[in-house]
Design a protein around this motif. Structure first.
Motif, short mmCIF file in Angstrom:
data_model
loop_
_atom_site.label_atom_id
_atom_site.label_comp_id
_atom_site.label_asym_id
_atom_site.label_seq_id
_atom_site.Cartn_x
_atom_site.Cartn_y
_atom_site.Cartn_z
N VAL A 12 99.50 -29.97 24.29
CA VAL A 12 99.99 -30.49 25.57
C VAL A 12 100.41 -31.94 25.39
CG1 VAL A 12 99.40 -30.91 28.00
CG2 VAL A 12 98.29 -29.03 26.78
N ASP A 13 101.58 -32.31 25.92
CA ASP A 13 102.01 -33.72 25.96
C ASP A 13 101.81 -34.25 27.37
OD1 ASP A 13 102.79 -33.96 23.34
OD2 ASP A 13 104.89 -33.45 23.73
N GLN A 14 101.53 -35.55 27.44
CA GLN A 14 101.33 -36.21 28.74
C GLN A 14 101.99 -37.56 28.70
OE1 GLN A 14 97.67 -36.34 31.14
NE2 GLN A 14 96.68 -36.13 29.15
N PRO A 20 100.19 -35.24 39.43
CA PRO A 20 100.55 -34.39 38.29
C PRO A 20 101.92 -33.73 38.49
CG PRO A 20 98.36 -33.81 39.15
CD PRO A 20 98.97 -34.78 40.12
N LEU A 22 103.83 -30.94 36.48
CA LEU A 22 103.66 -29.97 35.41
C LEU A 22 105.00 -29.34 35.06
CD1 LEU A 22 101.76 -28.08 33.66
CD2 LEU A 22 101.68 -26.58 35.67
N ARG A 31 107.41 -27.22 24.41
CA ARG A 31 107.26 -28.40 25.27
C ARG A 31 108.25 -29.50 24.93
NH1 ARG A 31 104.04 -29.41 21.00
NH2 ARG A 31 103.40 -31.56 20.57
N ARG A 46 102.49 -38.29 36.78
CA ARG A 46 101.78 -37.99 35.53
C ARG A 46 102.39 -36.70 34.96
NH1 ARG A 46 95.41 -36.23 35.17
NH2 ARG A 46 95.32 -36.08 32.89
N ILE A 48 103.06 -33.68 32.61
CA ILE A 48 102.22 -32.83 31.75
C ILE A 48 103.09 -31.66 31.27
CG2 ILE A 48 100.19 -31.32 31.70
CD1 ILE A 48 99.04 -33.09 34.02
N CYS A 74 98.21 -22.31 32.50
CA CYS A 74 98.64 -23.62 33.04
C CYS A 74 97.55 -24.22 33.93
CB CYS A 74 99.94 -23.48 33.83
SG CYS A 74 101.36 -23.11 32.78
N LEU A 78 95.55 -27.88 33.50
CA LEU A 78 95.34 -28.92 34.53
C LEU A 78 93.85 -29.21 34.67
CD1 LEU A 78 97.90 -27.84 37.30
CD2 LEU A 78 98.16 -29.64 35.59
N LEU A 81 92.58 -31.37 31.89
CA LEU A 81 93.06 -32.76 31.98
C LEU A 81 92.57 -33.46 33.25
CD1 LEU A 81 96.79 -32.33 30.83
CD2 LEU A 81 94.78 -32.83 29.46
N ALA A 83 93.31 -32.88 36.21
CA ALA A 83 94.43 -33.09 37.14
C ALA A 83 94.16 -32.21 38.37
CB ALA A 83 95.75 -32.72 36.48
#
Ligand code: MLT
Length: 263
Positions: A12-14, A20, A22, A31, A46, A48, A74, A78, A81, A83
């Motif tokens: 996962v990249d953030q 959030p 997504l 991604r 943010r 994600i 998914c 969340l 993270l 979120a």
């Protein structure tokens, strides 16, 4: 970062802070599709962006990958993270089918929807037969045969003719999908439910984004979808095909920023 689910690890990249946002990629992508959004929208939310199971750097797992299963993945991302705030869920193509599933399963977790290059209709009987054929081709000839068959349809004719760098980037992106991922997706795509009956029940702010030169999902389908979602808006992006966020990142990011900022 790595997020461990019960049966697979997902990459996962953030970027950025705040609400959030997504991003769910399509088939057979990963991604890195969202690199320009990770770089360009961190001031707004943010961001994600996971690799779905079987894609990119996430672990492969046996299919089928139903849209519900991918939506559950998914939700676990969340959770992992922290979120917890209702997210803006943006799905592209298959990612949009997953966004519909996410919205059905977890309506309270959806603050807003961005439906990009997607459709609510299920596969026709010819479409289902084409998925079976693609599964046979993938098993017999491998991932590259799927990639080369799909590539000419992914981008606008203008992007294909004038941006060999983008063509090559999409080819490389698709090649990172595992055979298990391709087969898992195809079975899930073939058997996905009809999301049209639920369009009238969508109550959250919704933005539809579509390329004017999308060869996979013709723009009138996106316009009909938008007309069926009360209060939604549509942004058609010129000189973009099936991947408007990659082909016209400035126009795409501006549309997302304006939508998210106004929430
Ligand atoms: C995608 O981009 O995710 C696929 O084109 C979706 C599909 O084949 O229905």
């Amino acid at each position: 970062m790595r997020v461990r689910l019960r049966d697979v690890g997902l990459e996962v990249d953030q970027a950025g802070n705040g609400r959030p946002l997504l991003f769910i990629h399509g088939y057979p992508l990963n991604r890195s599709l969202w690199e320009m959004q990770l770089n360009g929208l961190g001031d707004t939310a943010r961001v994600i962006a996971p690799d779905l199971r079987g894609h990119g750097a996430s672990d492969p797992a046996p299919g089928p990958y139903s849209m519900d299963l991918l939506a559950e993945d998914c939700a676990h991302v969340l959770d992992a993270l922290d979120a917890a705030e209702p997210a803006v869920v943006c799905g592209l193509s298959m990612g949009g089918y997953i966004a519909f599933a996410f919205q059905r399963l977890y309506p309270e977790r959806v603050g807003a929807l961005i439906l990009t290059a997607t459709r609510p209709a299920p596969d026709s009987s010819e479409g289902k037969a084409a998925r079976d054929q693609a599964m046979a081709t993938a098993k017999e000839k491998g991932v590259d045969a799927i990639v080369e068959a799909m590539l000419p349809k992914m981008l606008s004719t203008k992007t294909t003719a004038s941006r060999p760098d983008i063509v090559e980037r999409v080819r490389r992106m698709m090649r990172t999908t595992s055979l298990e991922g391709i087969l898992g997706d195809l079975a899930g795509l073939r058997d996905r439910p009809d999301s049209r009956p639920g369009l009238g029940d969508i109550r959250c702010p919704t933005l539809v984004i579509h390329g004017t030169d999308d060869q996979i999902i013709p723009p009138p389908e996106a316009e009909a979808m938008q007309a069926a979602i009360e209060g939604s808006k549509i942004r058609l992006i010129r000189d973009a095909g099936h991947l408007p966020n990659l082909e016209q990142p400035d126009a795409f990011n501006a549309a997302v920023r304006e939508f998210v900022t106004a929430l």
